[in-house]
Structure formats: C-alpha cells, structure tokens
Write an enzyme that holds these catalytic residues in place. Structure first.
Site, mmCIF file in Angstrom:
data_model
loop_
_atom_site.group_PDB
_atom_site.id
_atom_site.type_symbol
_atom_site.label_atom_id
_atom_site.label_comp_id
_atom_site.label_asym_id
_atom_site.label_seq_id
_atom_site.Cartn_x
_atom_site.Cartn_y
_atom_site.Cartn_z
ATOM 1 N N HIS A 1 6.629 0.631 -6.981
ATOM 2 C CA HIS A 1 5.987 1.646 -6.147
ATOM 3 C C HIS A 1 5.840 2.964 -6.902
ATOM 4 O O HIS A 1 6.705 3.347 -7.687
ATOM 5 C CB HIS A 1 6.803 1.891 -4.880
ATOM 6 C CG HIS A 1 6.930 0.679 -4.004
ATOM 7 N ND1 HIS A 1 6.022 0.393 -3.021
ATOM 8 C CD2 HIS A 1 7.848 -0.313 -3.985
ATOM 9 C CE1 HIS A 1 6.383 -0.734 -2.412
ATOM 10 N NE2 HIS A 1 7.488 -1.185 -2.984
ATOM 11 N N ASP B 1 1.090 4.581 0.271
ATOM 12 C CA ASP B 1 2.440 4.013 0.131
ATOM 13 C C ASP B 1 3.499 5.095 -0.136
ATOM 14 O O ASP B 1 3.450 5.758 -1.160
ATOM 15 C CB ASP B 1 2.384 3.013 -1.034
ATOM 16 C CG ASP B 1 3.731 2.434 -1.458
ATOM 17 O OD1 ASP B 1 4.724 2.650 -0.749
ATOM 18 O OD2 ASP B 1 3.750 1.743 -2.501
#
Lengths: 558, 558
Positions: free
Chosen positions: B373, B200
C-alpha cells in the site's frame, strides 16, 4: 581458565527461574558455597493463551525450599517484570528477607506491599557504587540507563569467580536525569575479570542503536507547543523520565499538568516525593479542579497507553471520564509502544479518538516513544567493554537470546563459552570454568482472583474451548431403580450460534429424551448414559450448526 | 461546480457498505439514475472481539433489496478482503450477476466458487484499459501496483459526474512484473475531470514512500544464496510477486522449490496456469518427492506467515509436517508482516524455530517484506496527479481515513470538499456538487460454522464471559406440587479455578440445597427459585475464588 584469585573447590551457581522464555517474570538465583541471593522477582501479564488469568508468576519453589540459605533479594529496578512477584514471595517466606534496591525501586515496592498489606518488609536502600556482602557473595551495584530512574546492574564477586548482570539497560549518552550507564565501572569489572556475563536481550534483534530518551523530548516539545486544544499524553506510569519530559514541555508551553489514572497518580506522587520527578505544585492541577481552566492551558498525563479498557485514556476516549473531556481539535499522544498482544486494544482507542476529531500522534507518526533497551550495536559495545569469558543471554524470548548469542560471538566470545539456558536449568562456575548444573523445579504459577497456583491447564483449556464455542447443559431426572425417566429433559445453551432458537432447543431435548429412554430400557450405567446423551447432542449440534461445544449432562436419580 | 458534460438532474450515489471501519471487507455500491454497480465484495477475518467466529462479512442487505437494479460486480483484485463475500452474496442473489475482473482475480474467485460448489458464476475478464458500460455507468479499468498481480483501479464516468476509485495500490517504480501504476491514465482522468476520488488509506500514517517490491528480492537473494541448510520461506499465498522472487532466488542458487500448505499449493497452481508465476517444472519438487534431495538444495515456500496454528510453517516448526523437517542451521524467512492481532502467534512460531536452532529472518532483521500500500508521499503524489474536486478516503480505520484527509488538504483539496464516511452512509454526486445522501442498512454478518448471520452479540458476549471465567451448572429435581426437593442437587464447574476441588463442590451443593429447601418451604415461583440458587452460588464462588462465572440452574419438576 583458572585465575589466582579464585578459591579452588568453590562453586557459584546461576539458576534462572524466569525471564528466559519470554520478556517478563525475571528471577535468577545466585548461589555460592551455600549462600543464596535472589536477583529480581518479577511477574508477567497474561495474554490470550491464559484466558481469565490476572497475573503470571515464576514458580519459585526452589527459593522456598532453600529459604534458610536466602541471604537477600537484589532488585535491579522498579518495573513489575522485576518486582511483581515480591509480594507473593514475601508472603510465602517465613521471615522478612532483606530487599536491596535504589530509592525509587524501594518506593515502588513499598507501594505494592501496602496494597498487599505486607507490613514487615525489610527494605535496604543502596546507591550505585555501593557494595553489599552477603555470605560469600559480594555485590556491587552500578548505574545503568533504562526507562525508569534508579536502574542498576550488579557485579557479583564470589570465591568461584565473578558474574556481571547488566539488568535492563541501554546506552543513552544524553540521559534525561544525567545518569549515564557507568562505563568506568564496566571497564573496572573487565580489569577485575568477568567470568560470566548475563546481559539484556530484549532488543538484540534491533539493528544499530536505540535512540536517546532525550529525542522524545525534542518531539513532544513542539507538538505540545503548537497544539490548539487540550493535550492528552498516555504513557507508562513508571516511565518517570518520560513524565518529566511531558511536564517540562507542558510548563514551557504555559500549560498546567493534570495527572489521571490510578497508577499514574500513585507513581508521580512517589517519584515527586523521592525527588525523581520535578514539577512545581503550582503547575500541577487536580483533575477535580479543572473547571475554569481552558483546554489550551492543560496537558493531561494519563494511563491507558496499552489500550486497557478501564484506563483513564479509554474513559476519556469513550466520554466516560469524570473530569477530562475530549473534543475536536484536541491532541492525543500515545507516548508508548503496545506490548505484543495489546495492538488491537490500542488501535481501538486510537480510532475512537480519531472519530472524535482528535489529532492522534503515535510512534508511526512521530518519535513520541523510544525503547529502554539496548539494540545490537549497544549490546556489542557492552560486550567489548566487559570482555567476558563466558556469556549467558538473559531477558528475552528464545529468538532474542539466540540473536544476542550471535552478537557475543561476533565480538569474540567463543561459541562454546556461550550458554543459552531454559528457565530452571543452571550453570556452575568454578576455577575450572563454566558447566551446566542440575535442573531445578521451574514453570509458571497463575494468579486468578485470590487464588495463587490453583489454576490448572485443564481450566485454561476449558476456558479456551468455552470462549470459542460455548456450551450446552442437559439436565434429566430418572429413577435408576425403575429405570424410568422422570419429568421433562431440559437443555440450555450459552455461547452457541442458534442456541436461542426454540426449534433447535426442542429438537435437542427430543433427541436427548429419546437417547435416555433407549439407555434406560437397557442396563446402561449412569456414566455411559451421560456419555450417550452427550454424543447425541454433539451429533445434532454438529449437523445443525457445524459447532462442537462443551456439553455437560446432569442425570439426577430421584 | 457544474461541468457542461454533466446531465442536469442526474445523481450518482456512492454507498460504502464496508471498508471504512477497518482494513477489510471492502464493498461499495455505485449507483446512477437507477443502475447499480457493486465495487468489490470482501470479507474480514475475526479477532479476539469475535470469539469462535470464522469470517465476518459486510451486511449487504441493501444490495439484495435492490438486486433487480444490480448490473454487475467489479472486483479490483484477488485479495480476500475484496473478493471473500462473493460466494455468500452469489448464493443470496437469484441470478448470476456478471463479475468483472482481471485474469488472476477471476482465477482466484473461481477457486473459491469451486469450494462453495457455485457452478453458475458469470465471470467476465477485463484487461487494464478496457471500458465496460453497464446502464448509464461507464467503467474504465486501469493498472495499479499492489501485493498481487492483476490489480486495477476503476474510473467511473456517469451523467452525474466522474468518480475515480484507486483500489489498493502503491507507486512501485520497479515492479516485479513490469506493470506500473498507470500514470498516463491518471493524468488523462485529471484532464477529463475527477469529481470525486476514493483512495486507499491503509498506509496514510506511514511517512515517505513504501519501498519497491524489488527491494525484497535484493535481500532474499543473498540470504538464500548464503544459506547452509534448508531454506523455508513463509509468505502470503496470494503474493505472487513475492513468490516469483523467492522462486528466482532459489533457482539462481541452484535450489529446487517445494510448495506446501493448501492455499500456497492452490495459488501457485492457478498463478502458473494463468502465466503470472514463472518457474520451470524441473525446478519444482513435490513435497512427497523430497527424499534424496539434500537440504541445501531446496527452498520450501509455505503458508503460515501469520502464525496460524494448523499452517505448514507451524507444522514444520513443531516437527509434525509430513515431509518437511527442520534442523539446526536451517534458515527460515518470514516474508510477511503480522496482521494486527497475529503478533503473538507469529512470535510463538519464531521462538519454536529459534529453539530448534534455525536462523530466523523477519522484518526486524532484514527487509524481507514490504507493504503493498502507498505511504503518505505516494498518496499525495496521486492526489496531485488526479486533482480531484472532492475526496473520500477509503480502505482504512477511522485514524487512517483522517490522516489521509489531512494529506488531501495539504495537496489542495478544500477541507469542505473532503468527506469521511461511515459504512452505510452515502454521498450524492450531481452537477451541483457532492452532498450526503440517505443512510442505508449496514453492519457486519458473522459466519460461524455453517451459519451465516445467526450469531448474535449475546452469543459473543457469552463466549467472552465463558472464556474468561468459565461456568457452573446446578441441576436439581423438585416436586413443585409437594414443594419438596427430590434426590440430590448436582453442581458441576468448568473453567473455574478450584472448580475441581471436591470440598468446594460439596459446599456449593450444600449451599444450593439449603437455598432450594428454603425457597420450597415458601411459595416462590420456579423462576425466582432459579435466581435464588444462582445468587447463592455466585456469593459462594466470589467469597472462595474471587470469580464471578456464568451460572446455569436447571430445576426439573418431577
């Protein structure tokens, strides 16, 4: 509340015409006993709510209606949100009202006036410390730090009381040009007595302190020194301190500076001529003379930090700049922050640059930009030094003004002495204190192409609807006398999903024809006929496409 | 490079169909020796570049063309950028391909499928630690932290080698639900051998660590405890950890929770039913039962954190919410960050709230939101634990992927083993290592109304032009046989500054009539006649308004 130095019966009015609903188009009227001063005359750049609009001006009808009393225009600094409506206002005034500003401020205004072919401007240079008395209003200009040199605040002394307007400012203890915000003057104003303070609210929601502009130089230096290939720095063209630091870092690394982008070329030229930007001729290279100089020997200083599609940086990123190329290993520094609404455009360019293989620095990665506006602790410090009796936060959106009001309360201003105004509202200051005055005409004026003020909300609403859903046109010829359709009905669609599908077009024409025939067989008026055709088409389009575009029906009586 | 556990000749393909050009519409195909797995099936919400478009899907033609080989769909978590194209894909598949996900993920998908009236879905629940073998691909699901519960990463073991896909993740050491990113599993995968890591990249440009979700709770608690009036918290409806913390803070302060906004009601209902959100019935109040409960006894949990004009928060701010009012002294917490492009809309609502006198908290003022994130240090930590041979950054724009690639290089992945792909490009993994494979069809598909995929770039370009400049329509009836104009020429304008000026309209009709007459006196074709009229009108409008709108000319032969 009364002070012995005040003249009983005198009233000073403070009327903000812009700057209190948004960060932009600053303009405030100061009046005292019939004399008027205009403080700043800015514009605002439009956003998505204003499709197709070029510029937004404050509605300055009040100034025009009272133009005979207007003694002068004071400009605190050269940013367009403080100067941009001057050309329009000047064209509307029937005489050259004197404009007061520091050297750079006037230099930038001169540039704009030249573009607008205004030749009769009366520009009067002031220096920090200067006092100008116009009618019964005496204004003292004092130095402040901001993201442009030559920024000043103004201390107004009137028979009704004293008003301090900070202008846009920060408290930078290590300013690049050595010019500090003038604490001595602020302390002096406190001693004289500040009845009302107007202070910059832009960063009132930011905690602590805004970093010094010098911190950016400390970051730019090593990035440029260590860069392998070309270095391209995009920044605001008016941010002369930043440009100075970029130039200094370039020269220190043995690189030449190339300036590109219309406003960057214009502003560096003005700033160098007036002594605000210092770089030797030998270290400046014309973009057309780049051939032969290896990439690792240049720094390109360009416009486009907001992602503007036609800017120098956009053209460089897209490979369409006439003289500046870009390749893998080059370094790009976005030495600016996106103005709200420009985030997506900036992102687009950053990604284009990343794909080429450029090493991109922006605010997220390193401190390559700092703000020019004071944060909460600075605002409180200013309030503590000035100790105003009354306070009016300016230069900000509703949320910034209210945050600033809280800070003022925290430093000791009484809640009832804090005034949050809307554009057009006014305050009256007298020996009895401060109260709300009359509200004057205010609002916004759109500049669209060469029209100023003719763009209505209907036009904007139509554009918004067209931009989202497109339109369909039905054209039909009928004989209203014989109540007969003449020839074929034509339908055209633009901006409608499926609008180029021949079957949909055919069905639309069929449905419109059937409706028209039905209407003609009765005694419907042309207006009702148009409406019936419109409704038919809207139903069909909703059924087929779940869209409800604009529909224009032309029925020609032949 | 070869490992003894690999089967010579076996090839695994990794084909990203979305997620590499933007943060959104994640979709990746994993293939091995003929078997296909689809990993995520997300959508993206449109921005200003896509006027009028409802949703953007990845072009999954490749999946449909190879549908007979598709063994299953693995969904890493329940966010719409990972699940949103499932309903469209499912309707295009000719059989119910099994969808694997954790309980909450499937619960949210079920909700979406119900809206789309999809009844034949085959949903298979998995838990972290579960292994699923489809064809020659074995997938092991492992827990990760993210801004939604039930998020997993997937470790694929194939005869050609092993691939680890992190899914969206962060390394939160104090997760609200007690579920940590599974470091033990990551270490185990390292021991087994990770030939290729997909990780990610969303926050790869953020330095250091993303704060723990628990930090938000520490900030929300005191704000809610000290608030005087109503507290209104806007957040993402799928952010169940955040909702849990809001509920906990409310209950701790003796306040009831009111849920409003369609998706907020739906998601809290699903999350409570499946055991992800814990709040007693007695502490939940229906928005319709608010009467009689004093404002200081409620916390409103609502949608609208992105400034969506029809959301609950917008309606509350504008005073048009059916049951929830707002007044001076109320507290509003924007517990979210604006997705790029939404800044202006959020600003608009924040200012409306400030004007009412509400005390507004957003990210700038207090840590009322953290990202879901991993930032740079977390990404490097993951790379260090997993020690992949090859690396492919995913989930990000070009600039994020490249920043992530740099981080991988810093942790020891060889530069030549790092692959930055575009959507549609592919990698082939075998016992010989990794190389680029064939490129497959990819791109975007627009959902506009009930049309999927029929919106062309021309339609979007037309909308952009219409939105900026409006249009003019000319309708005229002529007899092509007699080459004579029949009746009056009609001009209508919409979205044009000055377009409602009768003099301009009259001049436009006059100019169009003159041009038509001139064309009819010669032997011009209808097409050239239309062009001539269009040019005449464009010249006139440019001269008068400096605008160049779209012009549609209908010439009816009667």
């Amino acid at each position: 509340m009364g002070r012995p130095d005040k003249k009983p019966g005198s009233v000073a009015k403070i009327i903000p015409l812009g700057g209190l609903d948004a960060i932009g188009k600053n303009m405030t009227v100061f009046e005292c006993d019939g004399d008027i001063i205009l403080d700043d005359a800015g514009l605002m750049f439009p956003d998505d709510d204003h499709p197709g609009i070029d510029l937004i001006l404050p509605d300055y009808t009040y100034v025009l209606q009272n133009a005979h009393r207007l003694k002068g225009i004071f400009i605190t600094h050269g940013h367009e949100d403080h100067t941009g409506s001057l050309p329009y206002l000047y064209k509307d005034l029937d005489r050259p009202v004197p404009i007061y500003g520091t050297k750079l401020t006037l230099g930038l205004i001169e540039g704009k006036f030249a573009e607008h072919r205004i030749k009769n401007a009366k520009l009067v240079e002031v220096k920090p410390g200067d006092k100008v008395k116009l009618g019964c209003i005496e204004a003292e200009f004092f130095a402040v730090n901001h993201s442009i040199p030559g920024a000043v605040g103004i201390f107004y002394q009137t028979p009704a009381g004293n008003i301090l307007h900070t202008g846009d400012f920060k408290l930078d203890q290590t300013p690049v040009d050595g010019v500090n915000t003038d604490f001595a003057a602020l302390s002096r104003f406190n001693r004289i007595g500040v009845d009302l303070l107007l202070s910059d609210s832009t960063n009132s929601m930011n905690r602590t302190f805004t970093p010094s502009e010098a911190e950016v130089g400390k970051v730019l230096g090593p990035i440029i020194a260590q860069a392998k290939g070309r270095v391209i720095v995009a920044s605001f063209a008016s941010h002369i301190h930043r440009l100075q630091q970029i130039c200094d870092a370039a020269v220190a690394s043995g690189r030449k500076v190339v300036v590109t982008g219309r406003s960057m070329i214009q502003n560096t030229e003005i700033a160098r001529r007036l002594g605000y930007l210092r770089i030797d001729d030998e270290n400046l290279v014309d973009a057309y003379d780049l051939k032969g100089i290896p990439p690792e020997k240049i720094v390109v200083m360009c416009t486009g930090s907001q992602g503007e599609p036609l800017s120098a940086l956009s053209r460089i990123a897209g490979g369409s700049h006439k003289t500046v190329g870009i390749e893998e290993g080059d370094t790009v520094i976005i030495s600016a922050t996106p103005v709200p609404g420009n985030e997506k455009s900036v992102t687009r360019i950053v990604n284009m640059l990343a794909k080429v293989g450029a090493d991109v620095y922006d605010k997220r990665r390193a401190m390559v930009h700092v703000s020019g506006h004071a944060s909460a602790e600075e605002l409180k410090l200013l309030l503590s030094i000035v100790r105003p009796v009354h306070f009016m936060p300016v230069h900000g959106e509703a949320v910034h003004l209210r945050a600033h009001a809280k800070l003022a309360e925290e430093t000791g201003v009484r809640r009832e002495d804090i005034y949050i105004l809307e554009n057009g509202e006014s305050l009256e200051l007298s020996d009895k204190g401060v109260r709300f005055g009359e509200t004057v005409q205010s609002g916004v004026v759109f500049v669209d192409g060469n029209s100023v003020g003719d763009t209505s909300q209907t036009v904007l609403d139509d554009r918004a609807s067209l931009g989202a859903e497109g339109f369909a046109v039905v054209a039909a010829a009928v004989s209203m006398g014989q109540r007969k359709l003449q020839g074929r009905v034509q339908v055209e669609m633009r901006g409608i999903t499926g609008g180029d599908d021949p079957y949909l077009l055919e069905d639309a024409e069929g449905a419109a024809t059937a409706t028209l025939r039905r209407q003609l067989s009765g005694s419907t008026s042309p207006k009702d006929m148009r409406r019936a055709v419109r409704d038919t088409l809207l139903s069909l389009l909703w059924e087929r496409t779940k869209q409800r575009p604009m529909v224009v029906v032309s029925i020609l009586d032949v």
